[in-house]
Enzyme design. Structure first.
Site, PDB file in Angstrom:
ATOM      1  N   GLY A  52      -3.243  -0.978  -7.869  1.00 42.64           N
ATOM      2  CA  GLY A  52      -2.282  -0.844  -8.955  1.00 42.64           C
ATOM      3  C   GLY A  52      -2.968  -0.018 -10.039  1.00 42.64           C
ATOM      4  O   GLY A  52      -4.096  -0.340 -10.446  1.00 42.64           O
ATOM      5  N   ASP A 240       1.954   6.027 -10.308  1.00 42.05           N
ATOM      6  CA  ASP A 240       0.511   6.241 -10.293  1.00 42.05           C
ATOM      7  C   ASP A 240       0.120   7.471 -11.094  1.00 42.05           C
ATOM      8  O   ASP A 240      -0.999   7.575 -11.598  1.00 42.05           O
ATOM      9  CB  ASP A 240       0.000   6.359  -8.855  1.00 42.05           C
ATOM     10  CG  ASP A 240       0.050   4.991  -8.191  1.00 42.05           C
ATOM     11  OD1 ASP A 240       1.119   4.633  -7.648  1.00 42.05           O
ATOM     12  OD2 ASP A 240      -0.957   4.265  -8.275  1.00 42.05           O
TER      13      ASP A 240
HETATM   14  O1  MRU Z   1      -2.103   1.585  -3.353  1.00 41.10           O
HETATM   15  P1  MRU Z   1      -1.755   0.750  -4.554  1.00 41.10           P
HETATM   16  O2  MRU Z   1      -1.425  -0.666  -4.210  1.00 41.10           O
HETATM   17  O3  MRU Z   1      -2.811   0.868  -5.641  1.00 41.10           O
HETATM   18  O4  MRU Z   1      -0.439   1.419  -5.113  1.00 41.10           O
HETATM   19  C1  MRU Z   1       0.160   0.860  -6.264  1.00 41.10           C
HETATM   20  C2  MRU Z   1       1.393   1.541  -6.679  1.00 41.10           C
HETATM   21  O5  MRU Z   1       1.816   2.533  -6.130  1.00 41.10           O
HETATM   22  C3  MRU Z   1       2.061   0.982  -7.904  1.00 41.10           C
HETATM   23  O6  MRU Z   1       3.438   1.157  -7.820  1.00 41.10           O
HETATM   24  C4  MRU Z   1       1.547   1.724  -9.137  1.00 41.10           C
HETATM   25  O7  MRU Z   1       0.154   1.798  -9.128  1.00 41.10           O
HETATM   26  C5  MRU Z   1       1.996   1.076 -10.395  1.00 41.10           C
HETATM   27  S1  MRU Z   1       1.194  -0.485 -10.694  1.00 41.10           S
HETATM   28  C6  MRU Z   1       1.752  -1.064 -12.182  1.00 41.10           C
END
Ligand code: MRU
Length: 347
Positions: A52, A240
């Site tokens: 996240g 992200d």
């Molecule tokens: O691979 P991850 O679990 O880190 O991906 C997370 C996401 O794509 C979330 O939607 C994004 O980081 C927003 S978290 C508030």
């Protein structure tokens, strides 16, 4: 407004270590691990023990502060030089979420403003703590702003995990659901499982259940059918990296959901803090998309589900073009229309 829910903390600063919720173990067990070196932090980020965008940034900030604290550099120049190398190393863990680079740059800038080794070490620790505290406040505001877009008793679909465990507290897209709960607005959430590593099934379903928020889990390929048949009022997801023109990188599958939202005339919202907005990157074309190991696709829960030797493509994120985004929900308000112009105004 106060959100009464007791949130589980994904990242806890202990002064001599980082106490980290191991998200790989959820929902089976709530286990914390202790990180004491830059290598521990890098591994935890790569292995998705913390994930996240905001939570990655917070963990890396503490990781850099901890590294500096333990550094035996004898001059400020030596400390600054190796600090920058360590920041680059931590930043290499995952390329797409800009919060990682953002938090590390913020610490490096603070270090550069100091003139003694003790002040570098002390200020880095304070800055990492400040990043985590600010994120709490930011997410609460994002939640409020997101909530303002939801009708009474809304049916909402979300993807991946954008909750308390992906941030410092509350979450971004899920923040709106916590506020709804607090206000007695009984919304209903459809959570996509989010292949390949199931952040929706393992994390969002668990997190919303803990908060007693009405959640229904669906597989990713059920989304179109659910949008068509379940009176969905909105899709809310996180981000992200949001580029200067509003193009948004988020968990793989987000782009498909945005296209489906358009086909069904359903609002498609992105909820994210300003630390996820990258005005230095012009468009989504310029975003580096992380590709992860084949085992995430060929295996499920450690069990092989695909034939040995099959070719695999495993991009972790995709880019949703700005024209498919109804609005971007930030701590400074909800923006729409000409994102190129509106995003600039936020800073
Ligand atoms: O691979 P991850 O679990 O880190 O991906 C997370 C996401 O794509 C979330 O939607 C994004 O980081 C927003 S978290 C508030």
């Amino acid at each position: 407004m106060t959100v009464k829910q007791d949130f589980i903390k994904p990242v806890i600063w202990e002064g001599e270590s980082i106490k980290l919720l191991n998200q790989q173990k959820l929902p089976g067990s709530v286990e914390y691990i202790f990180l004491t070196t830059a290598e521990d932090v890098w591994d935890a980020i790569v292995e998705l023990k913390v994930r996240g965008a905001p939570a990655i940034g917070i963990t890396a900030a503490y990781g850099l502060a901890l590294w500096a604290k333990n550094s035996e550099a004898e001059t400020t120049e030596e400390l600054l030089q190796s600090l920058k190398k360590t920041a680059d190393y931590l930043n290499s863990a995952r390329p797409t979420a800009v919060n990682l680079a953002w938090a590390l740059h913020r610490l490096v800038r603070v270090a550069e403003q100091q003139s003694t080794i003790p002040s570098i070490k002390g200020k880095l620790e304070l800055e990492a703590i400040a990043i985590q505290r600010e994120d709490e406040e930011t997410c609460r505001l994002i939640g409020e702003n997101g909530y303002s877009l939801l009708p009474e008793g809304a049916n909402v679909l979300t993807h991946c995990n954008t909750g308390a465990i992906a941030t410092s507290k509350y979450g971004t897209a899920l923040g709106a659901f916590y506020i709804a709960k607090e206000r007695g607005n009984e919304i209903h959430v459809y959570a996509t499982e989010t292949r390949p590593v199931l952040q929706g099934a393992r994390l969002t379903a668990w997190e919303l259940q803990q908060a007693d928020i009405d959640v229904t889990l669906i597989t990713d390929n059920m989304a179109a059918h659910v949008l068509k048949t379940k009176n969905i009022d909105a899709i809310i997801v996180g981000a992200d990296r949001i580029t200067a023109n509003g193009d948004t990188a988020n968990k793989i599958g987000t782009y498909g959901l945005a296209l489906l939202a358009k086909a069904h005339d359903i609002p498609f919202y992105i909820a994210a803090p300003l630390s996820t907005i990258d005005l230095d990157t012009a468009t989504g074309e310029d975003i580096v998309i992380e590709e992860r190991k084949a085992e995430e696709v060929t295996h499920l829960g450690g069990q092989r589900i695909a034939p040995e030797g099959v070719q695999v493509f495993n991009p972790s994120f995709d880019v949703t073009p700005n024209e498919l985004i109804t609005a971007i929900i930030t701590e400074k308000g909800v923006i729409r229309g000409d994102y190129q112009q509106e995003l600039q105004k936020l800073f």
